[in-house]
Design an enzyme around this catalytic site. Structure first.
Site, mmCIF file in Angstrom:
data_model
loop_
_atom_site.group_PDB
_atom_site.id
_atom_site.type_symbol
_atom_site.label_atom_id
_atom_site.label_comp_id
_atom_site.label_asym_id
_atom_site.label_seq_id
_atom_site.Cartn_x
_atom_site.Cartn_y
_atom_site.Cartn_z
ATOM 1 N N PRO A 236 0.820 -1.225 0.000
ATOM 2 C CA PRO A 236 0.000 0.000 0.000
ATOM 3 C C PRO A 236 0.845 1.261 0.000
ATOM 4 C CG PRO A 236 -0.248 -1.219 2.066
ATOM 5 C CD PRO A 236 0.660 -2.014 1.207
ATOM 6 N N GLU A 237 0.513 2.177 -0.877
ATOM 7 C CA GLU A 237 1.093 3.514 -0.868
ATOM 8 C C GLU A 237 -0.033 4.476 -0.513
ATOM 9 O OE1 GLU A 237 3.756 4.352 -4.107
ATOM 10 O OE2 GLU A 237 4.154 2.246 -4.497
ATOM 11 N N LYS B 75 0.962 7.209 4.601
ATOM 12 C CA LYS B 75 0.444 5.850 4.722
ATOM 13 C C LYS B 75 -0.109 5.566 6.116
ATOM 14 C CE LYS B 75 4.327 4.519 1.780
ATOM 15 N NZ LYS B 75 5.497 3.618 1.660
ATOM 16 N N ARG C 74 0.857 -10.973 6.093
ATOM 17 C CA ARG C 74 2.282 -10.890 6.420
ATOM 18 C C ARG C 74 2.523 -10.443 7.862
ATOM 19 N NH1 ARG C 74 5.793 -10.082 1.897
ATOM 20 N NH2 ARG C 74 7.411 -9.782 3.446
ATOM 21 N N ARG D 225 18.773 18.112 0.560
ATOM 22 C CA ARG D 225 19.286 16.747 0.525
ATOM 23 C C ARG D 225 20.222 16.489 -0.646
ATOM 24 N NH1 ARG D 225 15.665 13.328 3.364
ATOM 25 N NH2 ARG D 225 17.119 11.688 2.779
ATOM 26 N N ARG E 207 15.488 0.238 -3.230
ATOM 27 C CA ARG E 207 14.354 -0.312 -3.969
ATOM 28 C C ARG E 207 14.665 -0.382 -5.462
ATOM 29 N NH1 ARG E 207 9.564 0.104 -1.276
ATOM 30 N NH2 ARG E 207 8.961 -1.482 -2.785
#
Ligand SMILES: [Zn+2]
Length: 261
Positions: A2-3, A55, A122, A155, A251
């Protein structure tokens, strides 16, 4: 997984049902998923609203707030009906033994008690008292261009990694981050702070425009870089150039070798 779009759909799916509802009792609880004190607080509480940051889902009650995070495979089921319909993540199977938290809830519309189940094969979902929303960045669905510019300017990390950092921007996961970078023409390996004003504007525009479209279509799997496109040896749908793959920010990242610079 889920995002922000899946969590928003989950929120909308039960928001009307739960608003004004009273939690009669907790029918089942898994101590690994449900933190200390949650069941004591929620039993007998009236639910005022269902909020979300990224989320993180927040059940606001008259006795305090409870945070729900779906982990990798969590979702709501209400009396055996999935609130999301067809899920791109998770198996779609429904086994009672994968229910981690089950509430008997009395909705305000008088229909009688329903069972609200947090179903999570999970077992990576988490339910906690008073979730720390303050550490999360601005929500991806409400992100302003100024907020995005400020986050990126601080960043040195690759822009893809910054988009995934929930403390920078809350809600983007792997598929949405790749999708908005593809639309904006920005190479995911670029240092976040190297983006110029036009590139920040393009990235912000992609987030503002594409996320609502995908929300209407049903989730983060409905983009140009869909799960099928990510797996296949597919050329870029825009220009036919080869799609690249590499691990960025931990990722698997997919991007176009030509138009993302
Ligand atoms: Zn391309």
């Amino acid at each position: 997984m889920p995002e922000v779009l899946e969590v928003e759909l989950a929120r909308r799916g039960v928001a009307d049902l739960l608003s004004g509802a009273v939690v009669r009792r907790v029918l089942r609880t898994d101590d690994l998923v449900v933190g200390p004190g949650v069941d004591d607080l929620i039993t007998g509480a009236e639910i005022e609203s269902l909020d979300r940051r990224g989320k993180q889902l927040v059940i606001v009650t008259d006795r305090g707030r409870v945070g729900v995070h779906f982990g990798m495979t969590g979702r709501w089921l209400v009396d055996d009906v999935s609130t999301i319909g067809e899920l791109a993540y998770g198996s779609g199977n429904d086994h009672p033994r994968w229910d981690r938290w089950v509430l008997e809830v009395e909705p305000a519309d008088g229909r009688g008690p329903v069972r609200l189940r947090l179903h999570d094969p999970r077992r990576l979902g988490r339910v906690v008292l008073e979730p720390d929303i303050g550490r999360l960045g601005p929500d991806a669905l409400r992100l302003t261009r100024r907020q995005l510019a400020a986050v990126l300017a601080r960043r040195m990390a690759p822009v893809k990694a910054v988009l995934l950092d929930q403390e920078a921007i809350a809600g983007l996961g792997n598929m949405l981050a790749d999708e908005v970078l593809w639309w904006s023409g920005v190479d995911p390996r670029r240092a976040a702070r190297s983006l110029n004003d036009d590139e920040v504007a393009a990235l912000h525009s992609a987030i503002k425009r594409r996320l609502p479209v995908m929300l209407r279509r049903g989730g983060s799997h409905t983009g140009v870089l869909s799960p099928d496109a990510r797996r296949a040896d597919m050329p870029c749908p825009r220009d036919g150039a080869p799609l690249m793959r590499a691990t960025i920010g931990g990722r698997t990242t997919v991007w176009c070798s030509a138009h993302q610079r």
